[in-house]
Design an enzyme around this catalytic site. Structure first.
Site, mmCIF file in Angstrom:
data_model
loop_
_atom_site.group_PDB
_atom_site.id
_atom_site.type_symbol
_atom_site.label_atom_id
_atom_site.label_comp_id
_atom_site.label_asym_id
_atom_site.label_seq_id
_atom_site.Cartn_x
_atom_site.Cartn_y
_atom_site.Cartn_z
ATOM 1 N N TYR A 221 -37.561 -24.847 -13.519
ATOM 2 C CA TYR A 221 -37.904 -24.102 -14.719
ATOM 3 C C TYR A 221 -39.422 -24.156 -14.918
ATOM 4 O O TYR A 221 -40.019 -25.247 -14.937
ATOM 5 C CB TYR A 221 -37.177 -24.697 -15.932
ATOM 6 N N HIS B 271 -39.076 -18.473 -19.514
ATOM 7 C CA HIS B 271 -39.007 -17.616 -20.691
ATOM 8 C C HIS B 271 -40.351 -16.921 -20.876
ATOM 9 O O HIS B 271 -41.387 -17.542 -20.695
ATOM 10 C CB HIS B 271 -38.690 -18.441 -21.949
#
Lengths: 851, 171
Positions: free
Chosen positions: B79, B121
């Site tokens: 991530y 994100h």
């Protein structure tokens, strides 16, 4: 040694000496006690025991024993020698050498004592004594090389150059040259030393011939060539000098001395007239630059040399020079260009160039194109985005330097916004804020910079300094301690051990502002003590350098040590201490630190206050005398504890209260420090300013007169000199009330050699006004003249005229304003001081410190 | 987008407690989100290579920070917590070099042998970044509304993901 003892004790005594020399103090003491059991009155043993106790810091006992030993055996050279060593360890050089001489009277050929005496004599620069001791030693021990070299040195320092050279030659002839590297080096060094003596004697021809002879054994090639260049230039053998200078430049092109020698050689050879010299020098630089395009100095020097007539050339050269820095992101550019700011037209050219860069970068993303000339081949295309940043950073520093602080802040904020990760930008911002008088934010900014790289000691140091500037002593101590070695030593003591003088000066200033005179004095005294240590440290070199034959460095060391107190740290600390003593003299209530007393005094009229203050002074003097007496009574007990506990100097009496109490008369202490300043900082006008302040308080009018004349000789048109002249006139010459008790002869001298000589037939205000008109350029002088006019002013009209001058603060730095505010408050009316402060606040609205 | 330029020469650096504040200053300038101290303390302890600083001409201009996450089903992903380059220094391939570094982690870091996905994100308004990742094989997987707590308008973001073939233990 120990000759009056039976043979068993005699050998014990010899052991005692050996133990002492090998620093086995416990064993030495035991042995001494053993002998003393049988022969309690044996002088030499008593003396030796004293010496041993001295080494373990039992000073009082040591002196008692040594003196007792001497009393029991006045005819012993050992006792006298020990006595001398004891004084020597307390740095009482005069007493020590007297004792040595006494010992030598008994045993004139004692080599050990002669050696110790010689050390003292060179240490105290008693050259006449030194040469005679050295001659004796050489006669006694001609087989030792040190004795030859030291005797040569003795002749050298007495300027018996021919003799010195002869001794070195005689000695050199006797040694069998070794082939190993070390002995070749040593021989070369000794010969270079001899060569420096020839040069110093002005015998350049002999020096050159000598260099030719020794060229194969000298290892230090640069020193060799430098000597050749100097001697050739002195003889105006310019062609040869030129060649050597070029050889030196090839070795190091960034050494400006080499360039200067090269220029001197060529210019004298070509007989270039004065007005064409700068041009020719620039040509020489250009030639070098062509063949060495990577070197900076040949490109930098022309910028200093060009005059206003060659403005275009200057701009072109400056342009290509600074691009090198901008494209590589070298933050030192601003410092590098500093010397150019002396010429106003260059300042404007710099500003125009860089704002031009900024616009071009904004419009096209690149620096403006340059004609492809010889100076700088520039690549086309976009500039690196970092260039924009470096240009803004430079402009911030530029506007800061010329006093446009708003402009500086604008650029530094834009730079930080553009690239927020460059530490230098925060440093620059801290500096600008400091110049704005915003010391609080400046410290915060310096702390921000520090936090960006916690491993950087420089950032830590700067941050510590900025914290101290706004009296944040605790933060400063905590920060600076991050870089001192840890362990049981506290930060401040560790800094003292490292002789960290910038810190002691800064924290001393902070404590002065915080009205903590004891702590302030403690730190300022620490600086003074470091210089005593520096001088004492020479002792190690007197023996070491003679043994190692590193005579050139040794002679340099002696020269440096002669002037070491002219170092800025010494003068800074001394000046701060003198100012503190003056303040403590004027306001003695501070010493007890009782605020109520101060407040009570503030409510009194001037006359009443003075009365109360003098009363307080007297009672304090009494108290101090009583304490002194008490101390003497407790002397023995104190002596045993003393420094023996291992506490460092900063840890004993950490708040300086004992130190402060020990000063009975602040003016005497101030005068002592002034003598040092007058000797080592005579070109500093502040020295004479302070001398005047002290003299006037001690009613020493001749000294006051001398201070004024010296100040006027150093800087006749400075604010300091003008104000001193005015004060001498008002406070001494025209002040019959004050000087009524002075000797008429003194007043006679003051009035004949005083201000009339400087002021002439003009009125006092006429004199001040004239200087003010003449020095319209300097805001410092203008404001100083305003202050002088306020001193002179006899009526309201004149006072308000003076205030007008004082309220025009254009060009005045925050620092100047702060100093003026403090000077004004010593004599001006409260409302005048206030209105001056108002003007300062208007100019420096961000200021966060009380003026 | 302007025409792709030559990749600027950069040097990679690591973060430690001595220069951590520089990374903080960089991120503060880059992202609307203010990360807390815990976030940065984790950065210092991150596995070797999981935080990379990019220096351009000795100036810190960009950084990438990634985290290893294992899912319940045994698969795992990398991530990307942050990846950014200071505005004046963009369009020079510095971000791409930072992302390449992430791909290299995937190819060789011992922790990454089972990683089958890279994810991150992105603020819905950050078209520049979205284009950057799409160019490099990422896809928008999901729109998450009210992802950001405060100070970001609108508070929504996309989840971007790129599937990769796990290299397995042996290879």
């Amino acid at each position: 040694m120990g000759s009056s003892l039976p043979s068993k004790e005699q050998s014990q005594f010899r052991q005692l000496v050996k133990f002492y020399e090998t620093k086995q103090h416990k064993k030495a003491q035991k042995t001494a006690d053993g002998i003393l059991k049988k022969f309690p009155n044996h002088g030499e043993t008593l003396a030796m025991k004293g010496l041993v106790l001295n080494s373990v810091n039992k000073k009082e006992e040591a002196y008692e024993l040594v003196k007792l030993g001497l009393k029991n055996d006045l005819k012993s050279h050992v006792c006298w020698h020990v006595y001398g060593l004891l004084y020597r360890s307390d740095r009482l050089y005069v007493d020590a050498s007297r004792a040595y001489l006494q010992a030598l009277r008994i045993d004139p050929e004692n080599v050990q004592i002669l050696r110790d005496l010689a050390l003292l004599q060179i240490q105290t620069r008693h050259f006449e004594g030194f040469i005679s001791t050295r001659r004796t030693l050489l006669t006694l021990k001609p087989g030792q090389k040190n004795n030859w070299i030291a005797f040569a040195l003795a002749n050298h320092v007495l300027k018996n150059y021919a003799e010195a050279v002869k001794i070195i030659d005689t000695y050199s002839a006797t040694i069998v040259p070794g082939d190993d590297r070390e002995s070749v080096y040593e021989r070369g060094e000794l010969q270079l030393y001899k060569n420096s003596i020839l040069e110093e004697n002005g015998d350049h021809d002999a020096a050159l011939k000598h260099l030719e002879r020794i060229k194969d054994i000298v290892v230090d090639r640069s020193a060799f060539l430098e000597a050749q260049a100097r001697n050739l230039l002195a003889l105006e053998r310019n062609k040869e000098a030129e060649e050597i200078a070029l050889e030196l430049l090839e070795r190091n092109m960034e050494n400006s001395v080499y360039h200067e020698q090269y220029h001197q050689a060529v210019l004298s050879d070509e007989n270039v007239a004065e007005e064409h010299q700068p041009r020719r020098k620039i040509e020489l630089c250009d030639e070098l630059s062509k063949s060495n395009p990577k070197m900076l100095l040949p490109k930098r020097m022309p910028l200093d040399l060009l005059d206003q007539g060659s403005k275009e050339d200057f701009v072109k050269r400056l342009d290509s020079y600074v691009r090198w820095f901008l494209e590589r992101g070298v933050p030192a550019l601003s410092v590098d260009l500093k010397s150019l700011y002396r010429a106003e037209w260059k300042v404007l050219a710099i500003e125009k160039l860089f704002t031009g860069f900024e616009n071009s970068l904004k419009e096209s993303g690149a620096l403006p194109a340059v004609d492809n000339d010889t100076h700088s081949p520039v690549k086309s295309g976009n500039s690196s985005p970092a260039v924009v940043f470096w240009v803004m950073l430079f402009l911030a520093q530029h506007y800061d330097r010329i006093g446009d602080l708003d402009g500086a802040l604008k650029y530094i904020n834009r730079a930080i916004e553009h690239t927020p990760t460059v530490i230098e930008a925060f440093q620059v911002k801290a500096k600008i804020l400091k110049h704005c008088g915003n010391l609080t934010e400046a410290a915060e900014c310096a702390d921000a910079a520090r936090k960006m790289d916690l491993a950087d000691r420089y950032l830590n140091t700067k941050c510590t300094k900025y914290n101290l500037r706004c009296n944040k002593v605790e933060e400063a101590e905590a920060n600076v301690a991050l870089f001192t070695r840890d362990g049981e030593t506290r930060g401040v003591q560790a800094l003292y051990d490292m002789q960290c003088m910038w810190f002691e000066c800064e924290i001393g200033d902070a404590y002065i502002r915080m009205k903590k005179p004891g702590l302030a004095l403690k730190n300022l005294k620490a600086v003074e003590r470091h210089f005593d240590d520096f001088i004492e440290d020479q002792f190690d070199f007197h023996t070491y350098c003679l043994r190692k034959e590193t005579m050139r460095s040794y002679v340099n060391l002696l020269l440096v040590e002669d002037e070491i107190r002219s170092s800025k740290y010494f003068t800074r600390a001394a000046k701060a201490a003198i100012r503190l003593h003056i303040d403590l003299h004027d306001n003695p209530q501070q010493k007890d630190g009782s605020a109520e007393q101060a407040a009570a005094l503030a409510n009194l009229s001037v006359a009443e206050r003075k009365k109360a203050q003098s009363k307080l002074r007297k009672s304090q003097a009494k108290k101090a005398a009583a304490e002194e007496l008490k101390k003497k009574d407790n002397g023995k007990a104190d002596g045993k504890k003393g420094k023996g506990g291992g506490d460092g100097w900063m840890e004993t009496d950490p708040d300086g209260s004992e130190l402060l109490k020990g000063i009975k008369d602040h003016m005497v202490e101030a005068a002592r420090l002034l003598r040092e300043l007058e000797k080592y900082a005579p070109r500093d006008v502040e020295t004479h300013e302070l001398a005047f302040e002290v003299a006037i308080r001690r009613n020493k009018y001749l000294q006051a007169l001398r201070a004024v004349n010296r100040a006027a000789a150093v800087q006749p048109r400075s604010s300091a000199s003008v104000n001193l002249v005015v004060r001498l006139r008002l406070d001494v010459e025209d002040n019959e009330e004050k000087t009524s008790s002075a000797l008429p002869e003194v007043l006679e001298v003051v009035s004949t050699c005083g201000t009339h000589k400087i002021v002439g037939d003009r009125s006092l205000s006429g004199y001040v006004n004239e200087i003010m008109t003449d020095s319209a350029q300097s805001s410092d002088t203008r404001l100083g003249c305003g202050m002088a006019l306020l001193r002179i002013a006899g009526n309201e009209n004149e006072r308000s005229r003076a205030m007008e001058v004082l309220q025009d603060l254009s060009g005045a730095s925050f620092k100047t304003c702060r100093q003026l505010a403090s000077s004004l408050s010593s004599f001006a009316k409260t409302e005048e001081v206030e209105s001056f402060k108002e003007a300062v606040k208007e100019k420096y609205p961000q200021c966060t410190v009380p003026l | 987008m302007s025409p792709r330029q030559e990749r600027a020469a950069i040097e990679f650096g690591t973060v430690n407690e001595k220069n951590l504040v520089q990374l903080q200053r960089l991120n503060t300038a880059l992202f609307p989100v203010k990360y807390n101290d815990k976030f940065y303390q984790e950065a210092i302890r991150a596995p070797d290579g999981f935080v990379r600083l990019a220096y351009f001409q000795t100036i810190l201009v960009g950084a990438v920070m990634v985290r290893f996450e294992s899912n319940a089903n045994g698969s795992s992903r990398l991530y990307i917590m942050t990846l950014g380059v200071l505005a004046p220094y963009r369009e020079r391939g510095i971000g791409a070099q930072l992302l390449d570094h992430v791909f290299e982690l995937l190819a060789s870091h011992p922790l990454c042998s089972n990683v089958s996905e890279i994810a991150l994100h992105v603020h819905t308004e950050n078209t520049e970044a979205i284009a950057f990742y799409k160019n490099r094989g990422f896809e928008v997987v999901e729109l998450i509304e009210k992802y950001y707590k405060r100070g970001v308008d609108p508070p929504d973001c996309y989840l971007l993901s790129k599937k990769v073939e796990p290299r397995g233990n042996g290879s």
